[in-house]
Design a protein around this motif. Sequence first.
Motif, PDB file in Angstrom:
ATOM      1  N   SER A 157       0.782  -1.234   0.000  1.00 25.92           N
ATOM      2  CA  SER A 157       0.000   0.000   0.000  1.00 25.92           C
ATOM      3  C   SER A 157       0.819   1.293   0.000  1.00 25.92           C
ATOM      4  O   SER A 157       0.237   2.361   0.085  1.00 25.92           O
TER       5      SER A 157
ATOM      6  N   VAL B 250      -8.010  -3.132  -9.527  1.00 31.79           N
ATOM      7  CA  VAL B 250      -8.098  -3.842  -8.255  1.00 31.79           C
ATOM      8  C   VAL B 250      -8.186  -2.799  -7.142  1.00 31.79           C
ATOM      9  O   VAL B 250      -7.376  -1.875  -7.084  1.00 31.79           O
ATOM     10  N   ALA B 251      -9.189  -2.955  -6.267  1.00 31.02           N
ATOM     11  CA  ALA B 251      -9.352  -1.992  -5.164  1.00 31.02           C
ATOM     12  C   ALA B 251      -8.399  -2.349  -4.033  1.00 31.02           C
ATOM     13  O   ALA B 251      -8.147  -3.525  -3.763  1.00 31.02           O
ATOM     14  N   ALA B 252      -7.867  -1.328  -3.378  1.00 28.81           N
ATOM     15  CA  ALA B 252      -7.031  -1.570  -2.197  1.00 28.81           C
ATOM     16  C   ALA B 252      -7.923  -2.144  -1.100  1.00 28.81           C
ATOM     17  O   ALA B 252      -9.095  -1.813  -1.006  1.00 28.81           O
TER      18      ALA B 252
END
Lengths: 156, 81
Positions: free
Chosen positions: A117, A134-136
Amino acid sequence: MDIRVQQAAFDLGGEASHFAANQQGQGAIVTFAGIVRDLGQGDLHAMEIEHYPGMTDKALTSIAEEAMKRWALGDVLIIHRFGHLAPQELIMMVATSSKHRKDAFEAAEFLMDYLKSRAPFWKREVTNKGAEWVAARDEDETALSRWGTAKKDPAG
Amino acid sequence: MDVLYFAWVRERIGSPRDVIETPPATVMDLVEELRGKEARYAAAFADLDALRVAVDQELTDFNASLGGAREVAFFPPMTGG
């Protein structure tokens, strides 16, 4: 420290052997590798990874330097790919060395938590339904907090 | 000053880069200026919780000063590893 950001594939075994062969005085090597995960439905065609060229090297170097400060490490290797990757292809690897295994294990986990992250990469999955960023995940942010004085996500 | 966009921010704006001749005082001022440009910018900057910002390739927050900054980048939360 060896930090590489590249489009080309890499040889996990060759890199691990080469890393291990240059650790005089160390007794433990930990390696971690990430591969493109098919979600199980078998419909993932590819993963495309975008990055921020100017910032990526800097961010990875600062993460590796932080690990070297926190643990008694001999060396750190980070390889992270970008571009178009097929399912099961290697995305990235980290390797750490230390005199005893605890430092190498912990530092490798720390590197992975930070890479997830705080290194400027963005993954996009190409499936039968189209391409989607792609979502965190919240868990990734939570994982960082266990390293105590970890820098908070400035905007989060 | 260069303003860079990555991932879906770049897609929503439809361009990877803008050049701003007179940099505003803070990141937030820059966001307001960009929002006022066109609907696609307003859409990209609608929810700042979904965005991260780097000034001169260092992560920072939206209150950061742009004094002396050469490069600002906007992007979604990172998904490396």
